[in-house]
Design an enzyme around this catalytic site. Structure first.
Site: not given
Ligand code: PGA
Length: 253
Positions: A9-11, A95, A97, A167, A173, A212
């Site tokens: 997931n490149w966000k 997700h 976010e 998650e 993150g 992470s």
């Molecule tokens: P991360 O993010 O690997 O940077 O913790 C995972 C995600 O948000 O899918």
């Protein structure tokens, strides 16, 4: 037997040039026949170019979000049909976010799952508790509720062509991943929840862990019996790191 899957997931990172460079690095170093499937999810505006570069490779293309509506006056939104049209096979829905920063409800996420499914995209449904939930002993309640809303709307059958990503929000993150045992506990719980509706589908559904994941911890997480690969954020932006994570995913279960 569940073939593992590792998705990046490149966000909201990169530019056209950086997207092309990262894909070139991935293609140059990718194994010919990895044990796991691999999906990359660049930002919307780079999807078509990514598809052009990735087609006929080991990498499939996914988007990071989708609109719950099929078409119409929804300024700024992107439909499942549009994602298919530019080469996507997968899409992340729910997700944390999106849930937290953009206030997406369980119901909206379930409708996004349904919209993706209806168009033949493979939805990757993210579920996960916040730190306060975990500390209050509410992890099971939260993830079960997030899953149940999708099962209610779409039925267990929709998971035949879908994935789940567990998650924990406190691990995203932060550099603080769940331990393999913590991940396994929630993955087993999610699988049991699906099994209460359909044991065969529960056995076949791939449940990814995200939060992470790095080259250094992927193998121990993926070794757990109910962890079928990962959804990778930060570490998916480096080709060698992402490919090491991909290599850590082996067929089991
Ligand atoms: P991360 O993010 O690997 O940077 O913790 C995972 C995600 O948000 O899918």
């Amino acid at each position: 037997m569940r073939r593992p899957l590792v998705a990046g997931n490149w966000k909201m990172h990169g530019s056209r040039a950086e997207t092309a460079r990262l894909i070139e690095e991935l293609l140059a170093q990718a194994p010919a026949e990895p044990a796991a499937q691999s999906v990359i999810c660049p930002p919307f505006v780079y999807l078509h170019e990514a598809w052009r570069l990735l087609r006929d490779s080991i990498f499939s293309l996914g988007a990071q979000d989708v609109c719950a509506e099929s078409h119409g006056a929804f300024t700024g939104e992107i439909s499942a049909a549009m994602l298919k049209d530019v080469g996507c096979e997968y899409v992340i829905v729910g997700h944390s976010e999106r849930r937290l920063l953009y206030r997406e409800s369980d119901q909206l996420v379930a409708r996004k799952f349904a919209a993706a499914h209806a168009r033949g995209l493979v939805p990757i449904l993210c579920v996960g508790e916040q730190l306060a939930d975990r500390e209050a002993g509410r992890t099971s309640e939260v993830v079960t509720r997030q899953l149940d809303v999708v099962l209610e709307l779409c039925g267990a059958g929709a998971l035949e062509h879908g994935l789940i990503a567990y998650e924990p929000v406190w691990a995203i993150g932060t550099g603080r991943n769940a331990t393999p045992e913590q991940a396994q506990e929630v993955h087993a719980l999610l699988r049991a929840r699906i099994a209460s509706r359909d044991a065969r589908i529960a056995d076949a559904t791939r449940i990814l862990y995200g939060g992470s994941v790095k080259a250094g911890n992927a193998a121990e997480l993926f070794a757990m019996p109910d962890v079928d690969g990962g959804l990778i954020g930060g570490a998916s932006l480096k080709a060698d790191e992402f490919l090491s994570i991909l290599a850590a995913a082996r067929i089991s279960g």
